[in-house]
Design a protein around this motif. Structure first.
Motif, PDB file in Angstrom:
ATOM      1  N   VAL A 124       0.825  -1.206   0.000  1.00 55.04           N
ATOM      2  CA  VAL A 124       0.000   0.000   0.000  1.00 55.04           C
ATOM      3  C   VAL A 124       0.863   1.261   0.000  1.00 55.04           C
ATOM      4  O   VAL A 124       0.377   2.357   0.227  1.00 55.04           O
ATOM      5  CB  VAL A 124      -0.956   0.020   1.216  1.00 55.04           C
ATOM      6  CG1 VAL A 124      -1.945  -1.146   1.143  1.00 55.04           C
ATOM      7  CG2 VAL A 124      -0.185  -0.014   2.536  1.00 55.04           C
ATOM      8  N   ASP A 125       2.152   1.093  -0.263  1.00 52.49           N
ATOM      9  CA  ASP A 125       3.065   2.227  -0.177  1.00 52.49           C
ATOM     10  C   ASP A 125       2.858   3.260  -1.280  1.00 52.49           C
ATOM     11  O   ASP A 125       3.315   4.402  -1.158  1.00 52.49           O
ATOM     12  CB  ASP A 125       4.519   1.751  -0.164  1.00 52.49           C
ATOM     13  CG  ASP A 125       4.851   0.793  -1.286  1.00 52.49           C
ATOM     14  OD1 ASP A 125       3.940   0.100  -1.788  1.00 52.49           O
ATOM     15  OD2 ASP A 125       6.034   0.727  -1.686  1.00 52.49           O
ATOM     16  N   ALA A 294       6.385   7.386   4.141  1.00 48.56           N
ATOM     17  CA  ALA A 294       7.556   7.058   3.322  1.00 48.56           C
ATOM     18  C   ALA A 294       8.795   7.821   3.758  1.00 48.56           C
ATOM     19  O   ALA A 294       9.927   7.325   3.642  1.00 48.56           O
ATOM     20  CB  ALA A 294       7.241   7.337   1.855  1.00 48.56           C
ATOM     21  N   GLY A 295       8.621   9.040   4.253  1.00 43.24           N
ATOM     22  CA  GLY A 295       9.776   9.863   4.599  1.00 43.24           C
ATOM     23  C   GLY A 295      10.403   9.550   5.941  1.00 43.24           C
ATOM     24  O   GLY A 295      11.436  10.146   6.292  1.00 43.24           O
ATOM     25  N   GLY A 349       2.728   8.179  16.654  1.00 44.74           N
ATOM     26  CA  GLY A 349       1.581   8.278  15.759  1.00 44.74           C
ATOM     27  C   GLY A 349       1.762   9.317  14.677  1.00 44.74           C
ATOM     28  O   GLY A 349       1.226   9.170  13.571  1.00 44.74           O
ATOM     29  N   ALA A 350       2.522  10.360  14.963  1.00 46.01           N
ATOM     30  CA  ALA A 350       2.751  11.415  13.967  1.00 46.01           C
ATOM     31  C   ALA A 350       3.493  10.893  12.742  1.00 46.01           C
ATOM     32  O   ALA A 350       3.490  11.536  11.687  1.00 46.01           O
ATOM     33  CB  ALA A 350       3.528  12.566  14.599  1.00 46.01           C
ATOM     34  N   ASP A 351       4.130   9.733  12.878  1.00 41.77           N
ATOM     35  CA  ASP A 351       4.870   9.138  11.755  1.00 41.77           C
ATOM     36  C   ASP A 351       3.977   8.295  10.846  1.00 41.77           C
ATOM     37  O   ASP A 351       4.457   7.737   9.854  1.00 41.77           O
ATOM     38  CB  ASP A 351       6.012   8.263  12.285  1.00 41.77           C
ATOM     39  CG  ASP A 351       7.062   9.067  13.032  1.00 41.77           C
ATOM     40  OD1 ASP A 351       7.440  10.146  12.549  1.00 41.77           O
ATOM     41  OD2 ASP A 351       7.495   8.614  14.119  1.00 41.77           O
ATOM     42  N   PHE A 352       2.695   8.188  11.189  1.00 43.82           N
ATOM     43  CA  PHE A 352       1.777   7.338  10.435  1.00 43.82           C
ATOM     44  C   PHE A 352       0.720   8.150   9.706  1.00 43.82           C
ATOM     45  O   PHE A 352       0.461   9.313  10.017  1.00 43.82           O
ATOM     46  CB  PHE A 352       1.090   6.344  11.378  1.00 43.82           C
ATOM     47  CG  PHE A 352       1.975   5.232  11.847  1.00 43.82           C
ATOM     48  CD1 PHE A 352       1.944   3.989  11.242  1.00 43.82           C
ATOM     49  CD2 PHE A 352       2.854   5.435  12.904  1.00 43.82           C
ATOM     50  CE1 PHE A 352       2.773   2.963  11.665  1.00 43.82           C
ATOM     51  CE2 PHE A 352       3.687   4.418  13.344  1.00 43.82           C
ATOM     52  CZ  PHE A 352       3.648   3.171  12.722  1.00 43.82           C
TER      53      PHE A 352
END
Length: 372
Positions: A124-125, A294-295, A349-352
């Motif tokens: 799903v990327d 992705a980042g 969570g901020a990374d998702f």
């Protein structure tokens, strides 16, 4: 070494579960048509605390036949739950073991954890983020840390994670009475094979459970709409577990199971069952696909943690139950490095972001997906 102690968190329970009642969740199973192998998981709820370290690099034990009777699964909602016991099968207790080495990352002892075209195994990327991603992530907790709710050793005498037991053909079956018979697959059940929720042995050799589900590892068929399983979403648990054998090879090629503190009263494909009490659109529904952005740089993580993080980037995670925020599930295996897995806590969570997978659906009652 073991990770630092976690703050105790209690897993929400389904509305039907009586307060304070001891629970035995006998986990996910499915039959592999080619080998006749049943893969069994003994599911323990989210746990907090310091797992007891395992002995250094023990040799994985051989699969052990399960003996005895059981059954269980049912719906759930956001209410605090008492600590649950996780024990296997009959009073004699079938042993839980490390499953045999797999022939591939999404393969377990000769059985696929899901068909190759399953939504579990679909990347799903490259899909767009959901329009309401920011609100959904905020509801789960942007400042909450990712947690590998699995590893080596035990916690309070129970496996730290979800062990997998290979059960051979011919395992004795048992009658199971269900609290939610209309949402359960009929038995008899080879205990501890198949998914059972809130299972308790009875004096006459039968079992009582909230609900029960049987999954075929080679089929994309979903449960009937509205039916639960050992997971609130009505999905199998096995395909969403991170396993040592795949992580040690550097690649986990399927989505992972994840829990959220509160969920919406709704289910998105491939989920079949909801577990919320609110229709607030900002809350995540069962079946929501989440993805590590992705980042986010995961190159500095130890190999085991990096494999998990990369799977979350490529395949993401599926919201499968109410529980602690950003808790990812995996197998109990004494070869895991708990200290390495604890490094996943650097992610928050901020990374998702939430992902829109609607374009992948081929049919509403099938987990088969278009590959983007």
């Amino acid at each position: 070494m073991t990770p630092p102690p976690r703050r105790p968190r209690r897993r929400p329970r389904r509305p039907s579960r009586p307060p304070g009642r001891a629970r035995l969740a006998v986990g996910s199973v499915a039959l592999c048509a080619v080998t006749g192998l049943a893969v069994v998981l003994l599911q323990s709820p989210d746990r907090a605390g310091t797992p007891t370290p395992a002995a250094a690099e023990p040799a994985p034990p051989a699969p052990v036949p399960a003996v005895g009777p059981p059954d269980t699964p049912s719906p759930r909602a956001e209410q605090p739950a008492s600590a649950a016991s996780s024990a296997g099968g009959s009073p004699a207790g079938p042993a839980t073991t490390t499953a045999p080495a797999a022939g591939g990352a999404a393969d377990l002892g000769g059985c696929p954890v899901a068909p190759a075209d399953s939504i579990w195994r679909t990347p799903v990327d490259r899909l767009p983020a959901a329009a309401d991603s920011a609100a959904l992530v905020a509801a789960i907790g942007t400042a909450k840390h990712l947690k590998a709710d699995f590893g080596a050793g035990t916690w309070e005498g129970a496996p730290f994670g979800i062990p997998i037991t290979a059960v051979p053909p011919g395992t004795p079956t048992a009658r199971v009475a269900f609290d939610y018979a209309e949402e359960s697959d009929r038995g008899p059940y080879p205990i501890p094979a198949y998914e059972l929720y809130d299972a308790h042995p009875q004096g006459d050799g039968s079992w009582r459970a909230a609900s029960g589900a049987v999954f075929d590892l080679r089929s994309n068929a979903l449960r009937p709409t509205g039916r639960t399983s050992a997971d609130a979403a009505g999905l199998p648990i096995l395909p969403g577990l991170a396993r040592y054998d795949e992580a040690s090879g550097g690649t986990i090629d399927h989505a992972l199971r994840i829990t959220v503190p509160r969920s919406r009263k709704a289910a998105l494909w491939p989920a079949r069952h909801q577990a919320g009490s609110s229709t607030d659109a900002a809350l995540p529904p069962m079946g929501l696909r989440l993805r590590l952005k992705a980042g986010v740089d995961v190159s500095g993580l130890p190999p085991q943690a990096r494999a998990v993080a990369q799977a979350l980037k490529t395949y993401g995670a599926i919201v499968a139950d109410n529980g602690s925020a950003w808790y990812v599930s995996g197998t109990q295996d004494d070869r895991w490095d708990n200290t390495a897995l604890a490094r996943l806590g650097a992610l928050t969570g901020a990374d998702f972001e939430a992902v829109d997978v609607s374009a992948l659906q081929l049919a509403p009652d099938s987990a088969a997906a278009r590959h983007p």
